[in-house]
Design a protein around this motif. Structure first.
Motif, PDB file in Angstrom:
ATOM      1  N   GLN A 108       9.957  -7.415 -74.213  1.00  0.00           N
ATOM      2  CA  GLN A 108      10.648  -7.346 -72.933  1.00  0.00           C
ATOM      3  C   GLN A 108      12.004  -8.041 -73.016  1.00  0.00           C
ATOM      4  OE1 GLN A 108       9.743  -6.364 -69.325  1.00  0.00           O
ATOM      5  NE2 GLN A 108       8.978  -4.816 -70.753  1.00  0.00           N
ATOM      6  N   LEU A 109      12.029  -9.196 -73.671  1.00  0.00           N
ATOM      7  CA  LEU A 109      13.266  -9.951 -73.814  1.00  0.00           C
ATOM      8  C   LEU A 109      14.286  -9.151 -74.615  1.00  0.00           C
ATOM      9  CD1 LEU A 109      14.766 -12.620 -73.325  1.00  0.00           C
ATOM     10  CD2 LEU A 109      13.774 -13.437 -75.464  1.00  0.00           C
ATOM     11  N   LYS A 110      13.854  -8.603 -75.734  1.00  0.00           N
ATOM     12  CA  LYS A 110      14.744  -7.799 -76.572  1.00  0.00           C
ATOM     13  C   LYS A 110      15.251  -6.581 -75.798  1.00  0.00           C
ATOM     14  CE  LYS A 110      14.989  -5.340 -80.937  1.00  0.00           C
ATOM     15  NZ  LYS A 110      14.277  -4.895 -82.139  1.00  0.00           N
ATOM     16  N   ALA A 111      14.357  -5.931 -75.078  1.00  0.00           N
ATOM     17  CA  ALA A 111      14.747  -4.759 -74.295  1.00  0.00           C
ATOM     18  C   ALA A 111      15.748  -5.130 -73.202  1.00  0.00           C
ATOM     19  CB  ALA A 111      13.506  -4.102 -73.688  1.00  0.00           C
ATOM     20  N   PHE A 112      15.557  -6.296 -72.594  1.00  0.00           N
ATOM     21  CA  PHE A 112      16.496  -6.744 -71.558  1.00  0.00           C
ATOM     22  C   PHE A 112      17.886  -6.956 -72.146  1.00  0.00           C
ATOM     23  CE2 PHE A 112      18.581 -10.487 -69.603  1.00  0.00           C
ATOM     24  CZ  PHE A 112      19.022  -9.859 -68.450  1.00  0.00           C
ATOM     25  N   TRP A 113      17.973  -7.677 -73.285  1.00  0.00           N
ATOM     26  CA  TRP A 113      19.288  -7.925 -73.882  1.00  0.00           C
ATOM     27  C   TRP A 113      19.938  -6.623 -74.341  1.00  0.00           C
ATOM     28  CZ3 TRP A 113      21.695 -11.875 -72.350  1.00  0.00           C
ATOM     29  CH2 TRP A 113      21.088 -13.103 -72.180  1.00  0.00           C
ATOM     30  N   GLU A 114      19.140  -5.669 -74.833  1.00  0.00           N
ATOM     31  CA  GLU A 114      19.688  -4.369 -75.215  1.00  0.00           C
ATOM     32  C   GLU A 114      20.202  -3.621 -73.993  1.00  0.00           C
ATOM     33  OE1 GLU A 114      16.614  -2.395 -77.439  1.00  0.00           O
ATOM     34  OE2 GLU A 114      16.938  -3.678 -79.201  1.00  0.00           O
ATOM     35  N   ALA A 115      19.462  -3.693 -72.905  1.00  0.00           N
ATOM     36  CA  ALA A 115      19.901  -3.058 -71.658  1.00  0.00           C
ATOM     37  C   ALA A 115      21.185  -3.699 -71.166  1.00  0.00           C
ATOM     38  CB  ALA A 115      18.808  -3.154 -70.592  1.00  0.00           C
ATOM     39  N   ALA A 116      21.278  -5.003 -71.282  1.00  0.00           N
ATOM     40  CA  ALA A 116      22.482  -5.710 -70.844  1.00  0.00           C
ATOM     41  C   ALA A 116      23.695  -5.287 -71.664  1.00  0.00           C
ATOM     42  CB  ALA A 116      22.273  -7.220 -70.947  1.00  0.00           C
ATOM     43  N   GLU A 117      23.483  -5.064 -72.954  1.00  0.00           N
ATOM     44  CA  GLU A 117      24.597  -4.625 -73.797  1.00  0.00           C
ATOM     45  C   GLU A 117      25.143  -3.278 -73.348  1.00  0.00           C
ATOM     46  OE1 GLU A 117      23.423  -4.674 -77.896  1.00  0.00           O
ATOM     47  OE2 GLU A 117      23.093  -6.840 -77.873  1.00  0.00           O
ATOM     48  N   GLY A 118      24.263  -2.415 -72.852  1.00  0.00           N
ATOM     49  CA  GLY A 118      24.689  -1.084 -72.450  1.00  0.00           C
ATOM     50  C   GLY A 118      24.952  -0.911 -70.972  1.00  0.00           C
ATOM     51  N   ALA A 173      27.129  -2.432 -67.818  1.00  0.00           N
ATOM     52  CA  ALA A 173      28.194  -3.337 -67.372  1.00  0.00           C
ATOM     53  C   ALA A 173      27.775  -4.180 -66.170  1.00  0.00           C
ATOM     54  CB  ALA A 173      29.455  -2.542 -67.045  1.00  0.00           C
ATOM     55  N   SER A 174      26.968  -3.634 -65.293  1.00  0.00           N
ATOM     56  CA  SER A 174      26.534  -4.380 -64.113  1.00  0.00           C
ATOM     57  C   SER A 174      25.687  -5.588 -64.506  1.00  0.00           C
ATOM     58  CB  SER A 174      25.736  -3.458 -63.187  1.00  0.00           C
ATOM     59  OG  SER A 174      25.231  -4.179 -62.092  1.00  0.00           O
ATOM     60  N   ILE A 175      24.743  -5.384 -65.417  1.00  0.00           N
ATOM     61  CA  ILE A 175      23.918  -6.502 -65.881  1.00  0.00           C
ATOM     62  C   ILE A 175      24.779  -7.529 -66.595  1.00  0.00           C
ATOM     63  CG2 ILE A 175      22.035  -7.204 -67.416  1.00  0.00           C
ATOM     64  CD1 ILE A 175      20.730  -4.473 -66.866  1.00  0.00           C
ATOM     65  N   ARG A 176      25.682  -7.069 -67.452  1.00  0.00           N
ATOM     66  CA  ARG A 176      26.581  -7.990 -68.173  1.00  0.00           C
ATOM     67  C   ARG A 176      27.390  -8.835 -67.206  1.00  0.00           C
ATOM     68  NH1 ARG A 176      27.796  -3.608 -71.339  1.00  0.00           N
ATOM     69  NH2 ARG A 176      29.865  -3.436 -70.422  1.00  0.00           N
ATOM     70  N   GLU A 177      27.913  -8.225 -66.164  1.00  0.00           N
ATOM     71  CA  GLU A 177      28.716  -8.968 -65.196  1.00  0.00           C
ATOM     72  C   GLU A 177      27.880 -10.010 -64.458  1.00  0.00           C
ATOM     73  OE1 GLU A 177      32.010  -9.198 -64.847  1.00  0.00           O
ATOM     74  OE2 GLU A 177      31.959  -7.926 -66.624  1.00  0.00           O
ATOM     75  N   VAL A 210      26.503 -17.771 -72.997  1.00  0.00           N
ATOM     76  CA  VAL A 210      25.291 -17.163 -73.542  1.00  0.00           C
ATOM     77  C   VAL A 210      25.584 -15.740 -73.972  1.00  0.00           C
ATOM     78  CG1 VAL A 210      22.980 -16.344 -72.976  1.00  0.00           C
ATOM     79  CG2 VAL A 210      23.732 -18.572 -72.186  1.00  0.00           C
ATOM     80  N   TRP A 211      26.220 -14.987 -73.080  1.00  0.00           N
ATOM     81  CA  TRP A 211      26.477 -13.579 -73.394  1.00  0.00           C
ATOM     82  C   TRP A 211      27.371 -13.455 -74.616  1.00  0.00           C
ATOM     83  CZ3 TRP A 211      24.395  -9.204 -72.833  1.00  0.00           C
ATOM     84  CH2 TRP A 211      25.099  -8.062 -73.190  1.00  0.00           C
ATOM     85  N   LEU A 212      28.333 -14.322 -74.728  1.00  0.00           N
ATOM     86  CA  LEU A 212      29.253 -14.272 -75.859  1.00  0.00           C
ATOM     87  C   LEU A 212      28.696 -14.986 -77.085  1.00  0.00           C
ATOM     88  CD1 LEU A 212      32.571 -14.983 -73.952  1.00  0.00           C
ATOM     89  CD2 LEU A 212      31.683 -12.770 -74.699  1.00  0.00           C
ATOM     90  N   HIS A 213      27.558 -15.644 -76.917  1.00  0.00           N
ATOM     91  CA  HIS A 213      26.910 -16.380 -78.001  1.00  0.00           C
ATOM     92  C   HIS A 213      27.847 -17.404 -78.641  1.00  0.00           C
ATOM     93  CE1 HIS A 213      23.479 -13.774 -77.601  1.00  0.00           C
ATOM     94  NE2 HIS A 213      24.258 -12.743 -77.691  1.00  0.00           N
ATOM     95  N   ALA A 273      16.942 -10.373 -65.101  1.00  0.00           N
ATOM     96  CA  ALA A 273      16.018  -9.487 -65.823  1.00  0.00           C
ATOM     97  C   ALA A 273      15.027  -8.838 -64.860  1.00  0.00           C
ATOM     98  CB  ALA A 273      15.280 -10.269 -66.902  1.00  0.00           C
ATOM     99  N   LYS A 274      14.500  -9.626 -63.934  1.00  0.00           N
ATOM    100  CA  LYS A 274      13.533  -9.114 -62.957  1.00  0.00           C
ATOM    101  C   LYS A 274      14.168  -8.010 -62.111  1.00  0.00           C
ATOM    102  CE  LYS A 274      10.595 -10.642 -59.147  1.00  0.00           C
ATOM    103  NZ  LYS A 274      10.197 -11.802 -58.328  1.00  0.00           N
ATOM    104  N   GLU A 275      15.390  -8.242 -61.657  1.00  0.00           N
ATOM    105  CA  GLU A 275      16.099  -7.238 -60.855  1.00  0.00           C
ATOM    106  C   GLU A 275      16.306  -5.951 -61.638  1.00  0.00           C
ATOM    107  OE1 GLU A 275      19.759  -9.006 -59.558  1.00  0.00           O
ATOM    108  OE2 GLU A 275      18.736 -10.509 -58.338  1.00  0.00           O
ATOM    109  N   ALA A 276      16.448  -6.082 -62.970  1.00  0.00           N
ATOM    110  CA  ALA A 276      16.671  -4.924 -63.825  1.00  0.00           C
ATOM    111  C   ALA A 276      15.364  -4.279 -64.286  1.00  0.00           C
ATOM    112  CB  ALA A 276      17.503  -5.334 -65.039  1.00  0.00           C
ATOM    113  N   GLY A 277      14.219  -4.837 -63.863  1.00  0.00           N
ATOM    114  CA  GLY A 277      12.935  -4.239 -64.183  1.00  0.00           C
ATOM    115  C   GLY A 277      12.246  -4.800 -65.408  1.00  0.00           C
ATOM    116  N   PHE A 278      12.688  -5.963 -65.873  1.00  0.00           N
ATOM    117  CA  PHE A 278      12.093  -6.596 -67.050  1.00  0.00           C
ATOM    118  C   PHE A 278      11.361  -7.865 -66.633  1.00  0.00           C
ATOM    119  CE2 PHE A 278      15.756  -4.190 -68.417  1.00  0.00           C
ATOM    120  CZ  PHE A 278      15.262  -3.470 -69.484  1.00  0.00           C
ATOM    121  N   THR A 279      10.353  -8.220 -67.389  1.00  0.00           N
ATOM    122  CA  THR A 279       9.585  -9.419 -67.113  1.00  0.00           C
ATOM    123  C   THR A 279       9.708 -10.365 -68.290  1.00  0.00           C
ATOM    124  OG1 THR A 279       8.004  -8.131 -65.827  1.00  0.00           O
ATOM    125  CG2 THR A 279       7.312 -10.332 -66.527  1.00  0.00           C
TER     126      THR A 279
END
Length: 68
Positions: free
Chosen positions: A5-15, A17-21, A32-35, A52-58
């Motif tokens: 779930q964590l990996k999927a969330f970060w992958e979703a964030a990469e793709g 823009a709304s999550i990234r912002e 964190v985002w820029l590491h 993550a929760k708002e984006a559907g990830f747990t």
């Protein structure tokens, strides 16, 4: 909840823009985002979990902290 779930969330964030912002605008999560920062506070972890929760990830706070 799981590393998947964590990996999927970060992958979703990469793709997504709304999550990234949301991540970038939440406290010090730009680092964190820029590491490029050492961000490990409860506040930032809570924000990542909520985004993550708002984006559907747990994910848990512990998983969020480990991913920083």
């Amino acid at each position: 909840m799981s590393e998947e779930q964590l990996k999927a969330f970060w992958e979703a964030a990469e793709g997504n823009a709304s999550i990234r912002e949301k991540i970038k605008s939440s406290t010090q999560l730009k680092a964190v985002w820029l590491h490029d920062g050492d961000v490990d506070t409860q506040k930032e972890a809570d924000a990542v979990v909520e985004i993550a929760k708002e984006a559907g990830f747990t994910i848990t706070v512990e998983e969020a902290l480990e991913s920083f």
